[in-house]
Design an enzyme around this catalytic site. Sequence first.
Site, PDB file in Angstrom:
ATOM      1  N   CYS A  66       2.899  -1.008   1.794  1.00 17.63           N
ATOM      2  CA  CYS A  66       1.940  -0.504   0.805  1.00 17.63           C
ATOM      3  C   CYS A  66       0.836   0.264   1.532  1.00 17.63           C
ATOM      4  CB  CYS A  66       1.380  -1.645  -0.030  1.00 17.63           C
ATOM      5  SG  CYS A  66       0.615  -2.874   0.981  1.00 17.63           S
TER       6      CYS A  66
HETATM    7  C1  UN1 Z   1       2.200  -4.565   2.341  1.00 22.91           C
HETATM    8  O1  UN1 Z   1       2.943  -3.615   2.607  1.00 22.91           O
HETATM    9  O2  UN1 Z   1       2.246  -5.113   1.208  1.00 22.91           O
HETATM   10  O3  UN1 Z   1      -1.420  -3.758   7.069  1.00 22.91           O
HETATM   11  C2  UN1 Z   1       1.267  -5.204   3.295  1.00 22.91           C
HETATM   12  C3  UN1 Z   1      -0.190  -3.756   7.110  1.00 22.91           C
HETATM   13  C4  UN1 Z   1       0.534  -5.085   7.044  1.00 22.91           C
HETATM   14  C5  UN1 Z   1       0.632  -5.565   5.636  1.00 22.91           C
HETATM   15  C6  UN1 Z   1       1.196  -4.591   4.659  1.00 22.91           C
HETATM   16  N1  UN1 Z   1      -0.181  -6.051   7.865  1.00 22.91           N
HETATM   17  O4  UN1 Z   1       0.466  -2.730   7.190  1.00 22.91           O
END
Ligand code: UN1
Length: 512
Positions: free
Chosen positions: A285
């Site tokens: 995300c």
């Molecule tokens: C996600 O993709 O839901 O900061 C979280 C980051 C990871 C978490 C991503 N530690 O990219």
Amino acid sequence: MSRQIVSIVGGKDAAAASTYESINPARTGEVVARVGLADAETFAAACRTAKEAQREWARVPAPVRGRVIASIGRLVEANTEPLARLVTEEIGKPYAEALGEVREIVDTCDFFLGEGRRLYGQTVPSEMPDKNLFTFRNPIGVAAVVTAGNFPVAVPSWYLVPALLCGNAVVWKPAEYAAASAHAMFRLFTAAGLPEGVLNIVFADGAETFGGLERALREGTVQKVGFTGSSEVGSRIGELTGRHLQSACLELGGKNPMVIMPDADLDLAVEGALFSGFGTAGQRCTSLGTVIVHESVHDEFVQRFAGATRAARVGDPTQDVLAGPLLDRKFAERYEEYLTWVEPHHKIVTGPTGRITGDNPRGDFDGGDGLYYHPVIVDGVRPGDRLFMEETFGPIVGVTSFTTLEEAVELANLPGYGLSSSIYTTDAAHAFRFREGISAGMVSVNNSTSGAEAHLPFGGNGRSGNGSRQSGMWVLDQFTRWQAMNWDHSGRLQKAQMDVAEITPDLDFRLS
Ligand code: UN1
């Protein structure tokens, strides 16, 4: 022989209404697990079970609950390799990243095991004598946690660990396509000695989960919903919980911008863009959405970024690769749709697009029957383009250019998400002006948009979430409610605001 798994409620296997096959996306012919999916009633029943179990769990002293969290951390650490291997097998995450994902669970446990001995409340002075004021953090009750499969174990731990530490019970509904990884993590958690019913796992599809959640909220068996997933589903969950006067903890999508200033170290920026955009096959995300690069370095940057992307290894996730396959068939289908958003005014600077096959290979790699896709950089995206405005979960990055930092900030905020962001600059003034102007919950300077550490507040604004924050001490506000207590030992009724002593000042006093 693939695994057979079903939901576990109150320590017992629960009934399944249908079966789902979780496949290995690197070899789609391989079934990793046959998963029994539950119906809405089973989900609602799990919430009732959790409610029963929560009462006793809340009575366990917080430092003792902290010891359970410590044991979970140890168990996860001791099982790092098999858990990481399973994550790689089930969702195609490169093994090095899968190890990092498991590390993130251990980090989260390390942080919260000590919180069992803190969970501080306050003593506060009263406006009256012989009266004491206190605050306490109370558990909320039952948390229903619905998680995505791109981080099948780390992101769930951000909910589960603090929720349990704070004295809540949990019903966890992981993504079906990551069910085996979730099931393995569930077993590690329960091996730490959690009483039956305190943590329950329910496998169900979206519609049954939503129905079950609706029922549980009506029955009063869920006090907090945690959801990681798309902005679209997040807003439906927000609506549903809002009707029950609850605010969910929502961690949604992102269109994460990376601004590259003319004073940036371009080699560093290219490295950051490559990992942000195409590491995890662009399926975090926090993955990079659009590079917003100063016009004076645009051509140079694009040329280097495209070169680095062409040279990057995509392939078998058990090997040393930048990216493996997409998570699952439904993500591959959706990604293929994003590719149709490329418009005539765009320029693809990376070469072939689409699925990697014998007819469309990447060097000598033909992808076999894996869900492998060519990473794509699209130059010339602009406001109004779907590619500029909407999240494109997968290996596709847009590039646009700007003249002034103000314009860059405006472009960065335009899509209306607000999860993560990044700026590459060697000028502190640029870094701080960007920080002030950007709508994102997370800002990186000279670093990737992804890769947040497990003890800083994680969360977004706008289309990325409702302002809730996970991780570190900030998540405690999601899983506890503040209770204020006043205790009058004066032996008489002292009325607040009325029976307060007054000290009269001489307000006409002036220095002569
Ligand atoms: C996600 O993709 O839901 O900061 C979280 C980051 C990871 C978490 C991503 N530690 O990219």
